[in-house]
Design a protein around this motif. Structure first.
Motif, PDB file in Angstrom:
ATOM      1  N   TRP A 179      27.632  45.487  28.982  1.00 30.49           N
ATOM      2  CA  TRP A 179      28.563  44.910  29.947  1.00 30.49           C
ATOM      3  C   TRP A 179      28.529  43.400  29.808  1.00 30.49           C
ATOM      4  N   GLN A 180      29.717  42.790  29.855  1.00 23.71           N
ATOM      5  CA  GLN A 180      29.841  41.345  29.681  1.00 23.71           C
ATOM      6  C   GLN A 180      30.564  40.750  30.872  1.00 23.71           C
ATOM      7  N   LYS A 181      29.949  39.807  31.548  1.00 21.14           N
ATOM      8  CA  LYS A 181      30.570  39.190  32.723  1.00 21.14           C
ATOM      9  C   LYS A 181      31.610  38.168  32.290  1.00 21.14           C
ATOM     10  N   GLU A 182      32.780  38.222  32.956  1.00 26.48           N
ATOM     11  CA  GLU A 182      33.861  37.270  32.699  1.00 26.48           C
ATOM     12  C   GLU A 182      33.961  36.222  33.796  1.00 26.48           C
ATOM     13  N   ALA A 183      33.764  36.628  35.037  1.00 32.11           N
ATOM     14  CA  ALA A 183      33.872  35.685  36.153  1.00 32.11           C
ATOM     15  C   ALA A 183      33.104  36.244  37.336  1.00 32.11           C
ATOM     16  N   GLN A 184      32.792  35.366  38.303  1.00 32.41           N
ATOM     17  CA  GLN A 184      32.108  35.797  39.518  1.00 32.41           C
ATOM     18  C   GLN A 184      32.643  35.014  40.698  1.00 32.41           C
ATOM     19  N   SER A 185      32.802  35.713  41.830  1.00 31.66           N
ATOM     20  CA  SER A 185      33.240  35.092  43.078  1.00 31.66           C
ATOM     21  C   SER A 185      32.347  35.624  44.179  1.00 31.66           C
ATOM     22  N   GLY A 186      31.432  34.805  44.677  1.00 29.58           N
ATOM     23  CA  GLY A 186      30.411  35.316  45.585  1.00 29.58           C
ATOM     24  C   GLY A 186      29.533  36.292  44.834  1.00 29.58           C
ATOM     25  N   GLN A 187      29.354  37.485  45.391  1.00 26.71           N
ATOM     26  CA  GLN A 187      28.604  38.526  44.697  1.00 26.71           C
ATOM     27  C   GLN A 187      29.484  39.359  43.772  1.00 26.71           C
ATOM     28  N   ALA A 188      30.803  39.257  43.920  1.00 30.08           N
ATOM     29  CA  ALA A 188      31.731  40.084  43.142  1.00 30.08           C
ATOM     30  C   ALA A 188      31.802  39.603  41.697  1.00 30.08           C
ATOM     31  N   ARG A 189      31.857  40.550  40.777  1.00 30.39           N
ATOM     32  CA  ARG A 189      31.889  40.225  39.355  1.00 30.39           C
ATOM     33  C   ARG A 189      33.113  40.854  38.690  1.00 30.39           C
ATOM     34  N   ALA A 190      33.719  40.130  37.764  1.00 24.03           N
ATOM     35  CA  ALA A 190      34.723  40.686  36.857  1.00 24.03           C
ATOM     36  C   ALA A 190      34.115  40.672  35.464  1.00 24.03           C
ATOM     37  N   GLY A 191      34.300  41.755  34.733  1.00 25.12           N
ATOM     38  CA  GLY A 191      33.701  41.812  33.409  1.00 25.12           C
ATOM     39  C   GLY A 191      34.348  42.854  32.535  1.00 25.12           C
ATOM     40  N   TRP A 192      33.647  43.177  31.446  1.00 24.17           N
ATOM     41  CA  TRP A 192      34.105  44.193  30.497  1.00 24.17           C
ATOM     42  C   TRP A 192      32.942  45.106  30.139  1.00 24.17           C
ATOM     43  N   LEU A 193      33.193  46.412  30.195  1.00 27.50           N
ATOM     44  CA  LEU A 193      32.221  47.394  29.762  1.00 27.50           C
ATOM     45  C   LEU A 193      32.627  47.847  28.361  1.00 27.50           C
TER      46      LEU A 193
END
Length: 382
Positions: free
Chosen positions: A3-17
């Motif tokens: 899994w690769q993280k793309e962005a984070q806002s607070g605890q929320a994460r956007a990424g790619w599996l």
């Protein structure tokens, strides 16, 4: 698999599996294809909603058509026409739900089939082997999901057994490039038990981590408070999967608490009972007020059925017990869940998640659109 993280806002994460069977943007919602099908719709339909990964189930598939037959038929991907990633539940939750039909010991669980009463056994090793035969992209560790409410002593004993089973599941897992196995954090709503469970799983080491034992009747507030102290215990650089959740508001709240992956029968089950999820809450299309409502379900609908079927037509299908009604509404609901995930993901990347979350909740609370907001087309015969 990683899994690769793309962005984070607070605890929320956007990424790619990234997996052997393709890459999936997260947060992601996995439609439930328990027995090798998302009930009532084709996999072309599922793809058209934007879904990137689906779920299958060890318990059901081992009973029918059997893992060995699925393997001979080329694996679950080929059999069900889904070349993308598939996550398979280990069967633990289903077996534990059988009540008097199952008997548990330290080695595993003996149970009787809900189909024909035949005797079967699942252990961490056999569950892992079945998932291998199914060709699951993501294999789940075999665990015990205790019924709630339960005493802390019961929860502790159950969690500790699940951690022993997790170690055995890991030993049985056959590592292949692009495939992975997730451990499952248990411990009810007890912070110290959740912490002990997360620590044990991290010591074993998995490609991802699931949070189990929630959405079993404890209520949203208690579920969210449990996530508040559980997700920070899990690795930052690996995916987090909240099992069996849930409503749109559940998904939003869980993403904001650091979860990346979700599954639930709710959108498809609701579709079979005439309930439509929309940007303005849930509509029950059996209600008489929809009998001559010529509007499509939602003005924001981007599903494969967008604009093609009126609320009045769907109301008629359900009142006439026509199978097309559940099929169309299942498709609509799954498309709404995928649209919601895309909206949340975009807000994380843009850094506007708090504002987006407030707007989503305000709109859900408003209820159905008025005719002034969403005009009704008028038809007549010449």
């Amino acid at each position: 698999m990683h899994w690769q993280k793309e962005a984070q806002s607070g605890q929320a994460r956007a990424g790619w599996l990234h997996t052997r069977h393709g890459s999936v943007p997260t947060p992601t919602f996995m439609p439930v294809g328990t027995v090798g099908t998302v009930k009532g719709i084709t996999m072309d339909n599922v793809r058209a909603t934007g879904a990137g990964i689906v779920l299958g189930n060890t318990y059901h598939l081992m009973l029918r058509p059997t893992a060995e037959r699925v393997q001979r038929l080329g694996g679950l991907h080929r059999m069900m026409d889904w070349p993308g990633p598939i996550l398979t539940d280990s069967g633990g939750f289903q077996v534990m739900s059988l009540g008097p039909l199952r008997k548990m010991d330290e080695d595993g669980v003996t149970f009787r089939s809900h189909i024909d009463g035949s005797a079967h056994r699942l252990t961490p090793e056999s569950s892992t082997d079945i998932q291998y035969k199914l060709d699951a992209t993501i294999t789940m560790a075999f665990d015990e999901c205790p019924a709630l409410p339960a005493t802390k002593e019961v929860l502790a004993a159950s969690m500790q057994r699940s951690m022993r089973w997790a170690a055995r599941s890991r030993e049985a897992f056959i590592a292949r490039p692009g495939y992975g196995q997730f451990g499952i954090v248990q411990g009810g709503t007890e912070p110290d038990l959740r912490a002990d469970s997360a620590r044990a799983l991290r010591d074993i080491g998995f490609e991802g981590y699931a949070i189990g034992g929630l959405a079993v009747g404890e209520g949203q507030e208690l579920m969210f408070s449990t996530l508040d102290y559980t997700t920070p215990l899990l690795p930052e650089d690996q995916p987090r999967y909240l099992m069996g959740v849930g409503t749109p508001d559940d998904l939003l709240g869980a993403v904001m608490r650091g979860c990346d992956m979700f599954d639930c029968v709710m959108p498809s089950r609701a579709g079979r009972t005439a309930r439509a999820y929309t940007e303005r809450g849930t509509l029950n299309l059996r209600n008489a007020r929809f009998a001559e409502d010529t509007r499509p379900i939602s003005p924001d609908d981007d599903s494969p059925m967008a604009g093609r079927y009126s609320r009045a037509y769907l109301h008629h299908l359900f009142r006439a017990n026509e199978m097309l009604g559940p099929m169309l509404l299942t498709l609509h609901n799954l498309a709404y869940y995928q649209r919601l995930m895309r909206q949340i993901r975009a807000a994380i990347i843009a850094g506007t998640l708090e504002q987006t979350a407030a707007e989503l909740r305000q709109n859900w609370a408003k209820g159905d659109w008025s005719e002034e907001e969403y005009p009704m087309p008028r038809y007549h015969q010449d």
